[in-house]
Design a protein around this motif. Structure first.
Motif, PDB file in Angstrom:
ATOM      1  N   VAL A 178       0.832  -1.030  -0.031  1.00 47.74           N
ATOM      2  CA  VAL A 178       0.104   0.046  -0.049  1.00 47.74           C
ATOM      3  C   VAL A 178       0.947   1.112  -0.210  1.00 47.74           C
ATOM      4  O   VAL A 178       1.899   1.114   0.446  1.00 47.74           O
ATOM      5  N   GLY A 179       0.288   2.311  -0.505  1.00 52.95           N
ATOM      6  CA  GLY A 179       1.141   3.524  -0.147  1.00 52.95           C
ATOM      7  C   GLY A 179       0.980   3.845   1.276  1.00 52.95           C
ATOM      8  O   GLY A 179       0.070   3.431   1.899  1.00 52.95           O
ATOM      9  N   ASP A 180       2.102   4.436   1.812  1.00 50.56           N
ATOM     10  CA  ASP A 180       2.160   4.746   3.290  1.00 50.56           C
ATOM     11  C   ASP A 180       0.873   5.351   4.077  1.00 50.56           C
ATOM     12  O   ASP A 180       0.558   6.453   3.473  1.00 50.56           O
ATOM     13  N   PRO A 181       0.315   4.955   4.683  1.00 49.12           N
ATOM     14  CA  PRO A 181      -0.883   5.509   5.272  1.00 49.12           C
ATOM     15  C   PRO A 181      -0.829   6.689   5.956  1.00 49.12           C
ATOM     16  O   PRO A 181      -1.716   7.396   6.137  1.00 49.12           O
TER      17      PRO A 181
ATOM     18  N   GLY B 129      -2.102  -6.024  -3.426  1.00 48.98           N
ATOM     19  CA  GLY B 129      -1.721  -4.528  -3.200  1.00 48.98           C
ATOM     20  C   GLY B 129      -3.061  -3.834  -3.278  1.00 48.98           C
ATOM     21  O   GLY B 129      -3.986  -4.392  -3.742  1.00 48.98           O
ATOM     22  N   ILE B 130      -2.924  -2.566  -2.636  1.00 48.99           N
ATOM     23  CA  ILE B 130      -4.103  -1.834  -2.695  1.00 48.99           C
ATOM     24  C   ILE B 130      -3.743  -0.397  -3.718  1.00 48.99           C
ATOM     25  O   ILE B 130      -2.733   0.117  -3.047  1.00 48.99           O
TER      26      ILE B 130
ATOM     27  N   ALA C  83      -2.985  -3.867   9.608  1.00 44.81           N
ATOM     28  CA  ALA C  83      -1.768  -2.956   9.861  1.00 44.81           C
ATOM     29  C   ALA C  83      -0.577  -3.365  10.118  1.00 44.81           C
ATOM     30  O   ALA C  83       0.432  -2.877   9.502  1.00 44.81           O
ATOM     31  N   PRO C  84      -0.285  -4.470  10.797  1.00 44.14           N
ATOM     32  CA  PRO C  84       0.855  -5.024  11.129  1.00 44.14           C
ATOM     33  C   PRO C  84       1.567  -5.677   9.910  1.00 44.14           C
ATOM     34  O   PRO C  84       2.861  -6.160   9.889  1.00 44.14           O
TER      35      PRO C  84
ATOM     36  N   THR D 268      -6.943   4.003   1.773  1.00 45.30           N
ATOM     37  CA  THR D 268      -6.690   2.188   2.046  1.00 45.30           C
ATOM     38  C   THR D 268      -7.153   2.306   3.484  1.00 45.30           C
ATOM     39  O   THR D 268      -7.761   1.535   3.824  1.00 45.30           O
ATOM     40  N   ARG D 269      -6.278   3.192   4.351  1.00 47.24           N
ATOM     41  CA  ARG D 269      -6.705   2.838   5.691  1.00 47.24           C
ATOM     42  C   ARG D 269      -8.146   3.290   6.083  1.00 47.24           C
ATOM     43  O   ARG D 269      -8.895   2.436   7.042  1.00 47.24           O
ATOM     44  N   GLN D 270      -8.752   4.367   5.634  1.00 50.76           N
ATOM     45  CA  GLN D 270     -10.146   4.619   5.914  1.00 50.76           C
ATOM     46  C   GLN D 270     -11.167   3.471   5.419  1.00 50.76           C
ATOM     47  O   GLN D 270     -11.968   3.532   6.200  1.00 50.76           O
TER      48      GLN D 270
END
Length: 269
Positions: A149-152, A199-200, A175-176, A161-163
């Motif tokens: 992922v791109g760094d959240p 990947g996202i 997350a880990p 992505t985090r959202q």
């Protein structure tokens, strides 16, 4: 204080040095036949589409457009520190807002494009997978495997992505296990090279690569709308930057962006 001194410290230093030496400081001038130059700092996810758009624009205008690609956060920080940019084209509204908060004058700002968030894979073992359909995304990862992922913490694609994962109740589990990349194209590359099995990224990135395939799209209501704002930044007086900014909103430019999977901002889905 005029922004000239903040954005061009080396030029100011050069003038002061010339005066100290008793030499007349004469501003450098472009060659009479030189094309005007426009510098645009843009999100990495725009690379293929914007390069093609620039080629189309330059074919009909005597202007040299120079793109600089990075994550929206990196590009914004570079501009805030004085990088010579005429336009900023972000992959989210927050970094455009941040740039304005740093005292950078933003002109003719508008949301131009929108995108989708896509789950991708480098292999073809999984034909399709719809995030949020009840099956945890973590089931696509074997022990020890990571999700690219791109760094959240700062990359727009990672923030979205985090959202999305938080909305789907999967953030704490995943997350880990994230492989955090500096921009969305770097996240795509990790999957292309087989360094991460999944990947996202943005849908446009998935469509741009022939080494990954799209498993599925994240629900629209799992994250805020992915919009791409663009704005002029202290444009020079020759009008070239304004002309390119206006052209980016034209039907001709939108046709180019549509070929790469982008939609016009606000388009119905």
């Amino acid at each position: 204080m005029p922004r000239f001194t903040a954005r061009h410290p080396l030029r100011v230093l050069g003038v002061g040095l010339a005066l100290a030496l008793g030499v007349a400081a004469v501003p450098a001038q472009a060659e009479p036949d030189a094309e005007p130059k426009v510098r645009i700092f843009a999100a990495a996810s725009l690379t293929d589409a914007l390069n093609t758009a620039i080629e189309r624009f330059e074919a009909g205008h005597d202007v040299d457009v120079v793109p600089v690609y990075a994550s929206s956060s990196t590009a914004a920080r570079q501009v805030a520190r004085g990088a010579p940019a005429d336009l900023y084209f972000s992959a989210n509204e927050q970094w455009m807002d941040w740039l304005g908060e740093q005292g950078i004058e933003l002109a003719e700002r508008a949301d131009l494009l929108q995108n989708r968030l896509s789950l991708i894979a480098a292999d073809d073992e999984t034909a399709s997978f719809t995030p949020g359909d009840g099956t945890p995304l973590s089931e696509l990862l074997a022990d020890g495997e990571r999700l690219s992922v791109g760094d959240p913490d700062h990359v727009p694609a990672g923030i979205y992505t985090r959202q999305a994962l938080e909305s789907l109740g999967e953030w704490e589990a995943l997350a880990p296990r994230l492989a955090r990349a500096d921009n969305v194209r770097a996240a795509l590359a990790l999957v292309e090279r087989g360094e991460a099995p999944r990947g996202i990224v943005y849908r446009t990135d998935a469509l741009a690569s022939d080494r990954v395939h799209e498993l599925g799209l994240f629900p629209l209501d799992s994250h805020p709308a992915i919009r791409y704002p663009v704005a002029l930044i202290d444009p020079p007086a020759d009008g070239a930057a304004e002309a390119f900014r206006a052209w980016l909103g034209s039907d001709e430019a939108m046709d180019v962006f549509a070929r790469f999977g982008f939609e016009a901002a606000g388009a119905e889905r």
